[in-house]
Write a protein that holds these residues in place. Structure first.
Motif, PDB file in Angstrom:
ATOM      1  N   PRO A 122      36.056  14.831  -2.647  1.00 15.13           N
ATOM      2  CA  PRO A 122      36.685  13.809  -2.116  1.00 15.13           C
ATOM      3  C   PRO A 122      36.061  13.062  -1.070  1.00 15.13           C
ATOM      4  N   ILE A 123      35.091  13.161  -0.623  1.00 20.81           N
ATOM      5  CA  ILE A 123      34.096  12.214   0.125  1.00 20.81           C
ATOM      6  C   ILE A 123      33.515  11.206  -0.777  1.00 20.81           C
ATOM      7  N   SER A 124      33.018  11.940  -1.747  1.00 17.08           N
ATOM      8  CA  SER A 124      32.167  10.871  -2.865  1.00 17.08           C
ATOM      9  C   SER A 124      33.260   9.874  -3.538  1.00 17.08           C
ATOM     10  N   ASP A 125      34.199  10.496  -3.865  1.00 18.48           N
ATOM     11  CA  ASP A 125      35.360   9.478  -4.537  1.00 18.48           C
ATOM     12  C   ASP A 125      35.741   8.461  -3.573  1.00 18.48           C
ATOM     13  N   HIS A 126      35.948   8.774  -2.015  1.00 18.03           N
ATOM     14  CA  HIS A 126      36.476   8.094  -1.328  1.00 18.03           C
ATOM     15  C   HIS A 126      35.526   6.720  -0.993  1.00 18.03           C
ATOM     16  N   PHE A 127      34.146   6.982  -0.876  1.00 21.89           N
ATOM     17  CA  PHE A 127      33.214   6.062  -0.823  1.00 21.89           C
ATOM     18  C   PHE A 127      32.749   5.340  -2.265  1.00 21.89           C
ATOM     19  N   GLY A 128      33.269   6.132  -3.148  1.00 13.33           N
ATOM     20  CA  GLY A 128      32.644   5.629  -4.599  1.00 13.33           C
ATOM     21  C   GLY A 128      31.153   5.747  -4.832  1.00 13.33           C
ATOM     22  N   THR A 129      30.649   6.732  -4.474  1.00 14.15           N
ATOM     23  CA  THR A 129      29.558   7.374  -4.647  1.00 14.15           C
ATOM     24  C   THR A 129      29.141   8.368  -5.599  1.00 14.15           C
ATOM     25  N   GLY A 130      27.964   8.377  -6.197  1.00 14.89           N
ATOM     26  CA  GLY A 130      27.571   9.631  -6.953  1.00 14.89           C
ATOM     27  C   GLY A 130      27.522  10.792  -6.013  1.00 14.89           C
ATOM     28  N   ARG A 131      27.263  11.950  -6.384  1.00 16.41           N
ATOM     29  CA  ARG A 131      27.175  13.105  -5.836  1.00 16.41           C
ATOM     30  C   ARG A 131      25.924  13.344  -5.045  1.00 16.41           C
ATOM     31  N   GLU A 132      24.646  12.528  -5.387  1.00 19.04           N
ATOM     32  CA  GLU A 132      23.617  12.431  -4.649  1.00 19.04           C
ATOM     33  C   GLU A 132      23.708  11.935  -3.349  1.00 19.04           C
ATOM     34  N   PHE A 133      24.774  11.009  -3.115  1.00 19.17           N
ATOM     35  CA  PHE A 133      24.915  10.572  -1.760  1.00 19.17           C
ATOM     36  C   PHE A 133      25.385  11.615  -0.698  1.00 19.17           C
ATOM     37  N   PHE A 134      26.420  12.444  -1.023  1.00 16.52           N
ATOM     38  CA  PHE A 134      27.036  13.428  -0.148  1.00 16.52           C
ATOM     39  C   PHE A 134      25.768  14.564   0.046  1.00 16.52           C
ATOM     40  N   SER A 135      25.126  14.787  -1.227  1.00 16.25           N
ATOM     41  CA  SER A 135      23.902  15.859  -1.195  1.00 16.25           C
ATOM     42  C   SER A 135      22.876  15.461  -0.241  1.00 16.25           C
ATOM     43  N   LEU A 136      22.614  14.197  -0.265  1.00 17.48           N
ATOM     44  CA  LEU A 136      21.509  13.770   0.641  1.00 17.48           C
ATOM     45  C   LEU A 136      21.953  13.817   2.164  1.00 17.48           C
ATOM     46  N   ALA A 137      23.220  13.629   2.498  1.00 17.85           N
ATOM     47  CA  ALA A 137      23.599  13.486   3.971  1.00 17.85           C
ATOM     48  C   ALA A 137      23.732  15.154   4.109  1.00 17.85           C
ATOM     49  N   ILE A 138      24.152  16.137   3.379  1.00 17.93           N
ATOM     50  CA  ILE A 138      24.079  17.442   3.686  1.00 17.93           C
ATOM     51  C   ILE A 138      22.663  18.035   3.703  1.00 17.93           C
ATOM     52  N   ALA A 139      21.656  17.407   2.999  1.00 22.32           N
ATOM     53  CA  ALA A 139      20.402  17.797   2.926  1.00 22.32           C
ATOM     54  C   ALA A 139      19.627  17.496   4.273  1.00 22.32           C
ATOM     55  N   LEU A 140      20.065  16.086   4.576  1.00 24.44           N
ATOM     56  CA  LEU A 140      19.446  15.571   5.921  1.00 24.44           C
ATOM     57  C   LEU A 140      19.821  16.507   7.128  1.00 24.44           C
ATOM     58  N   GLN A 141      21.328  16.857   7.166  1.00 28.45           N
ATOM     59  CA  GLN A 141      21.846  17.893   8.051  1.00 28.45           C
ATOM     60  C   GLN A 141      20.861  19.045   8.101  1.00 28.45           C
ATOM     61  N   ASN A 142      20.513  19.524   6.995  1.00 28.97           N
ATOM     62  CA  ASN A 142      19.764  21.106   6.866  1.00 28.97           C
ATOM     63  C   ASN A 142      18.440  20.650   7.315  1.00 28.97           C
ATOM     64  N   LEU A 143      17.849  19.482   6.996  1.00 29.50           N
ATOM     65  CA  LEU A 143      16.458  19.348   7.306  1.00 29.50           C
ATOM     66  C   LEU A 143      16.410  19.073   8.820  1.00 29.50           C
ATOM     67  N   LEU A 144      17.202  18.514   9.608  1.00 28.31           N
ATOM     68  CA  LEU A 144      17.172  18.055  10.990  1.00 28.31           C
ATOM     69  C   LEU A 144      17.525  19.344  11.848  1.00 28.31           C
ATOM     70  N   PHE A 145      18.529  20.067  10.946  1.00 25.61           N
ATOM     71  CA  PHE A 145      18.737  21.450  11.683  1.00 25.61           C
ATOM     72  C   PHE A 145      17.530  22.203  11.866  1.00 25.61           C
ATOM     73  N   GLY A 146      16.667  22.317  10.664  1.00 25.94           N
ATOM     74  CA  GLY A 146      15.501  22.982  11.044  1.00 25.94           C
ATOM     75  C   GLY A 146      14.535  22.270  11.892  1.00 25.94           C
ATOM     76  N   VAL A 147      14.342  21.044  12.079  1.00 23.74           N
ATOM     77  CA  VAL A 147      13.637  20.026  12.797  1.00 23.74           C
ATOM     78  C   VAL A 147      13.939  20.360  14.360  1.00 23.74           C
ATOM     79  N   TYR A 148      15.299  20.300  14.660  1.00 22.64           N
ATOM     80  CA  TYR A 148      15.503  20.755  16.058  1.00 22.64           C
ATOM     81  C   TYR A 148      15.325  22.033  16.291  1.00 22.64           C
ATOM     82  N   GLN A 149      15.193  23.044  15.523  1.00 24.06           N
ATOM     83  CA  GLN A 149      15.435  24.318  15.830  1.00 24.06           C
ATOM     84  C   GLN A 149      14.456  25.064  16.693  1.00 24.06           C
TER      85      GLN A 149
END
Length: 403
Positions: free
Chosen positions: A33-60
């Motif tokens: 639904p988010i990818s369809d809303h912004f008209g992007t491919g799946r990599e866009f949302f995947s990268l946002a979640i990937a960044l979340q997890n990377l920073l999750f680890g960097v902050y930890q």
């Protein structure tokens, strides 16, 4: 020790984890639904979640050090505010790039302060060493109930309203973690667990000791694989099943099965870690993962196999958490567990970053998830092997007089 005799802090930690991890594990069903809303491919949302997890680890590691110094209450409260703000800003975003800050950076900070490292670090200080893996397993298992409870709720919100309103409901839910955190207390300095390690043993010495320990780096490597597995599956399984012409409800139920069977699995692996050698139990867990994932990608994808996979992978989903944190505590003690386990968790999140992002990258390039699925099988088998040579004996430190 009976689970009913665990200190209240264990149950408070469970309540916080139910919210924090339940919301986190639902992000996969927001991809389309988010990818369809912004008209992007799946990599866009995947990268946002990937960044979340990377920073999750960097902050930890830094969040872990702060919790070791100032106590968990303040850190959890700050994390809950960041988590709620990140979800709300995502819900009102008008540009897709906003998600890299809101869903990526802010939610990543919120997760680092409200999830396993901080909660298990607090639990370790109030539970005797011989019962630590069981306590960690119980905390992980009960916290996993959030995945079972929240994902169907998220699916219902998406069906009845829209993804923006669903995230706003989750933002309100995150504020409950502040209320739970208010009941936490710092461990008394005269408690047996607080005095387990030499009071003069500094954080700098603890870090130097861990970095010299070969087993500590092998633990890092194993947890990297775990992160790669869980975030790839949590992020991409709904889309993978949709590609196989299965409904969103089937995907939601498969993830819910992951959550419910993880409850039993996490406690089971934690109990096994108290009864048997933790590194051997860890190797067995990764062998189970190897067989489960290989079977899933080999068999035809149906509603039945999707549910069976969710249940089977759920049984060994987060059983790594009580075992990994238990190994770190067993080798290095409880005093700086939030810091040392926080560093291990950073490596876990590097794996999560790659699992979430590379999954979308490979799909957009090849139009298929098959290469990444078989990569997870190979990584699981490697992880089973690298735990065997770990020296899990507690480190021997000189007494203050000898030092």
């Amino acid at each position: 020790m009976s689970i009913f005799r665990f200190p209240p802090l264990v149950w408070i930690g469970i309540a916080i984890l139910i919210i924090s991890l339940g919301v986190r594990q639902s992000f996969g069903i927001f991809m389309m639904p988010i990818s369809d809303h912004f008209g992007t491919g799946r990599e866009f949302f995947s990268l946002a979640i990937a960044l979340q997890n990377l920073l999750f680890g960097v902050y930890q590691p830094f969040v872990g050090m702060a919790a070791d110094k100032w106590g968990a209450k303040r850190i959890i409260s700050i994390g809950a505010v960041a988590y709620a703000l990140g979800l709300y800003l995502t819900s009102i975003a008008t540009l897709p790039s906003t998600l890299y800050f809101s869903l990526g950076a802010l939610v990543g900070l919120g997760l680092s302060a409200t999830s396993y490292v901080i909660i298990l670090g607090s639990v370790a200080k109030v539970v005797p060493a011989q019962h630590a893996a069981k306590a960690f397993g119980l905390t992980t298992a009960a916290g996993s109930f959030g995945m079972f409870a929240v994902i169907p709720g998220a699916q219902w919100l998406l069906a009845e309203f829209n993804w923006q309103q669903a995230l706003q409901v989750f933002a309100l839910l995150c504020t409950l973690m502040i209320a739970f955190a208010s009941f936490t207390r710092n461990t008394p300095s005269n408690s047996p667990q607080a005095q387990e390690n030499n009071d003069d043993f500094t954080l700098k010495q603890a870090l130097a000791e861990a970095f010299r320990h070969k087993g500590y780096w092998l633990i890092h490597a194993g947890f990297f694989v775990c992160g790669f597995h869980v975030m790839f599956i949590a992020t991409h399984l709904p889309s993978y099943l949709a590609d196989k012409h299965l409904s969103a409800q089937v995907a939601a139920m498969a993830l819910a099965y992951v959550g419910i069977f993880n409850i039993f699995g996490s406690y089971f692996w934690g109990v096994m870690g108290d009864k048997f050698n933790k590194r051997h139990v860890m190797s067995a867990l990764y062998l189970v993962r190897t067989i489960v994932i290989a079977g899933f990608v080999t068999l035809p994808i149906t509603e039945g196999t999707a549910s069976l996979f969710g249940a089977a992978i759920g049984f060994c989903w987060l059983g790594t958490v009580p075992l990994t944190s238990g190994l770190v505590r067993q080798i290095f003690g409880a005093k700086y567990l939030s810091t040392l386990y926080g560093l291990v968790f950073f490596t876990h999140q590097l794996g999560s970053f790659l699992g979430a992002w590379v999954g979308g990258r490979i799909y957009d390039h090849y139009g298929s998830y098959d290469p990444i699925w078989w990569s997870t099988v190979a990584l699981a088998f490697i992880a089973a092997l690298i735990h065997l040579p770990i020296n899990d004996k507690p480190v021997v430190r000189p007494t203050p007089a000898l030092a």
